[in-house]
Design an enzyme around this catalytic site. Structure first.
Site, PDB file in Angstrom:
ATOM      1  N   ASP A 184       0.942  -1.324   0.045  1.00 21.46           N
ATOM      2  CA  ASP A 184      -0.093  -0.149  -0.075  1.00 21.46           C
ATOM      3  C   ASP A 184       0.845   1.091  -0.013  1.00 21.46           C
ATOM      4  OD1 ASP A 184      -2.311   1.869   0.330  1.00 21.46           O
ATOM      5  OD2 ASP A 184      -3.380  -0.165   0.925  1.00 21.46           O
ATOM      6  N   HIS A 188      -3.055   3.364  -4.477  1.00 31.53           N
ATOM      7  CA  HIS A 188      -2.419   2.816  -3.176  1.00 31.53           C
ATOM      8  C   HIS A 188      -1.126   2.279  -3.541  1.00 31.53           C
ATOM      9  CE1 HIS A 188      -5.642   3.488  -0.410  1.00 31.53           C
ATOM     10  NE2 HIS A 188      -6.474   2.945  -1.206  1.00 31.53           N
ATOM     11  N   GLU A 248      -9.952   2.713  -4.667  1.00 29.62           N
ATOM     12  CA  GLU A 248      -9.573   4.142  -4.304  1.00 29.62           C
ATOM     13  C   GLU A 248      -8.445   4.613  -5.247  1.00 29.62           C
ATOM     14  OE1 GLU A 248     -10.855   4.319   0.377  1.00 29.62           O
ATOM     15  OE2 GLU A 248      -8.946   3.524  -0.233  1.00 29.62           O
TER      16      GLU A 248
HETATM   17  C1  ACM Z   1     -10.659  -0.525   1.122  1.00 29.97           C
HETATM   18  O1  ACM Z   1     -11.157  -0.340   2.268  1.00 29.97           O
HETATM   19  N1  ACM Z   1     -10.198   0.808   0.554  1.00 29.97           N
HETATM   20  C2  ACM Z   1     -10.748  -1.688   0.203  1.00 29.97           C
END
Ligand code: ACM
Length: 529
Positions: free
Chosen positions: A176, A248, A314
């Protein structure tokens, strides 16, 4: 009056009997009868051996297990467990079924036997016939080790816990913005630069909130990842690795800025806070796409299962909108939204992993974001992880005939994001949420809507407890928030909805606390009230 007495004595018998069958997740079918089978503790000890791992073959004089394909009615993971005057008989079609039967058998024993404090006297097992199999094929637990790292020893403790409660997928969120935690031999900077942040926000049970400088490098070597896969396999748990991309991705872009949308720009590993950032992979750069494939290639070799998770949540498109190569692809291909670059990328990753016999797992934004190319997503045959808005996303996946795993974030209707705080009482550690994500809300959440058309049920393949570590930098806090929400989701994954009861779950969890204590697990206590 006589009738009333019969009813009362039947009720009492049921209460007495069920007080002896305290298995979690609650089995599908339990038939108890009068009587007990007595067995010496030294024979039982041969059933217990190492925690979670069971011996093969005939186990002891009074414990016979048969694994045979003829028991097809028990399914891939089901079992039958009978205790009668001759002893214990276990039948299953698979080793997994046998494993789960032995987990149930352990829970039939007085907890003191499991803990080794029972002494020499014989154990009386209640006569019972249990026919059991899970509601869902996917019963998962996800752990984010990017925002804060947790060592292999803790990963194994979580896997032990999953095994005890018959969960079968460990989803390992390995990368991430806040750190890349998986060794990739071809790209060593991922775990030198990418696994270190200049500073990190810590939040642990002892000290609360504080900051450190130079966090890392923290990562798992390939040997350690293989060790975790083997450890989990012995407990009938498959490990799902996740490399979250193309968003991410700050940690990867800090290590290899040449694959970002702005190679000359500033790049940094984030400091444990989490968040959403624009520093994403340039999916229009063939070298960047090859980089993603190379990473997956190494992971496909370490994780032997037929799927790999590539995130997809996201992902802001601003970087693509500013990048000339991305704009060129959008124009050439006639894409109607920059978002479609993402589906195009996912399709390419899907085609790549298909050459290795694998399919993709992805988060729901890949179908729910405005402008998404849902048709291209259908072609990938990916499984959709529905988290936000979970109900809508899961239903959309089912309508697209795509399998879905439900892991709802929503704190108002019940959260499968189990890192969210169960209480805001004074003295509670800081954390995600307002403190109203109670264990009861997790337990009573209904993952498959009651009004779902029957023909769509097949696409709801499972449930998952998801744990993000922005606010959790130590293993004690991780465990504190996990127990017993993990067990609550485990029961949702195994037990038919109509059999579930919050009061009964709570009763069984209270009975299990001495076992957690003996194994040294830290757990919250608000739910006991
Ligand atoms: C998430 O909670 N961004 C998958």
């Amino acid at each position: 009056m006589k009738k009333l007495l019969i009813v009362a004595s039947l009720l009492l018998a049921t209460l007495n009997a069920s007080a002896q069958v305290n298995i979690t997740p609650l089995p599908t079918e339990v038939t108890e009868s009068e009587g007990t089978f007595s067995v010496k503790t030294n024979e039982i000890n041969s059933w217990l051996v190492a925690p979670n791992v069971v011996p093969t073959g005939k186990i002891s004089k009074h414990l016979k297990t048969t694994v045979s394909p003829e028991f097809t009615e028990l399914g891939e993971e089901g079992y039958r467990l009978k205790v009668n005057k001759k002893g214990v008989v276990i039948e299953s079609a698979t080793e997994a079924g046998r494993y789960y039967a032995l987990q149930s058998l352990r829970q039939l024993l007085p907890r003191e036997v499991v803990l080794g404090s029972y002494g020499e006297k014989k154990v009386n097992l209640p006569f019972v016939e249990i026919t059991d199999q899970p509601r869902f094929a996917y019963r998962g637990f996800m752990l984010d080790v990017s925002r804060h790292f947790h060592p292999v020893s803790e990963i194994k403790r979580m896997i032990d816990l999953m095994a005890m409660y018959k969960m079968n997928r460990f989803h390992w969120h390995l990368t991430d913005d806040d750190g890349w935690r998986a060794e990739i031999k071809k790209y060593p900077k991922l775990t030198t630069i990418g696994a270190t942040s200049d500073s990190c926000r810590m939040n642990d049970m002892e000290k609360g909130l504080y900051y450190v400088k130079n966090y890392g490098p923290y990562f798992y070597t390939q040997e350690e990842m293989r060790d975790v896969v083997a450890y989990a396999k012995a407990r009938h748990i498959e490990v799902v690795p996740e490399v979250d991309m193309p968003g991410h991705f700050c940690a990867a872009m800090a290590a290899y800025p040449e694959f970002s949308c702005e190679p000359e720009g500033a790049h940094a590993v984030i400091d444990g806070h989490g968040g959403i950032y624009e520093d994403i992979l340039n999916v229009a750069n063939p070298k960047a796409v090859q980089f993603a494939k190379d990473v997956l290639d190494e992971l496909c070799d370490i994780f032997p299962y037929p799927y790999i998770h590539i995130g997809g949540d996201e992902c802001p498109t601003a970087g693509w909108e500013r990048n000339a190569e991305c704009q060129k692809v959008i124009a050439e291909q006639g894409l109607t939204s920059p978002r479609q670059l993402q589906q195009r990328f996912i399709k390419e990753m899907s085609d790549f992993v298909k050459t290795k016999g694998k399919r993709l797992y992805v988060w729901n934004e890949t179908i729910t974001e405005d402008g998404s190319d849902q048709k291209l997503m259908q072609e990938t045959e990916a499984t959709i992880f529905s988290w936000y808005p979970s109900k809508k996303a899961a239903r959309l996946a089912a309508d697209l005939h795509m399998p879905t795993v439900v892991s709802d974030i929503h704190h108002q209707t019940g959260s499968y994001y189990i890192n969210r705080r169960p209480s805001a009482d004074e003295g509670e550690p800081l954390g995600a949420g307002k403190g109203d994500d109670t264990v009861e809300k997790t337990y009573t959440y209904v993952p498959v809507p009651e009004d779902l058309p029957a023909e769509l049920e097949q696409y709801y393949i499972g449930v998952q407890a998801t744990f993000w570590c922005e606010w959790v930098s130590d293993s004690r806090y991780l465990e504190y928030l996990t127990l017993p929400k993990l067990q609550a989701v485990a029961e949702a994954g195994w037990t038919p909805e109509r059999k579930k009861s919050w009061a009964d779950f709570k009763r069984r969890m209270l009975l299990d606390t001495p076992v957690w204590d003996a194994l040294g697990y830290n757990y919250s206590k608000h739910w006991m009230k």
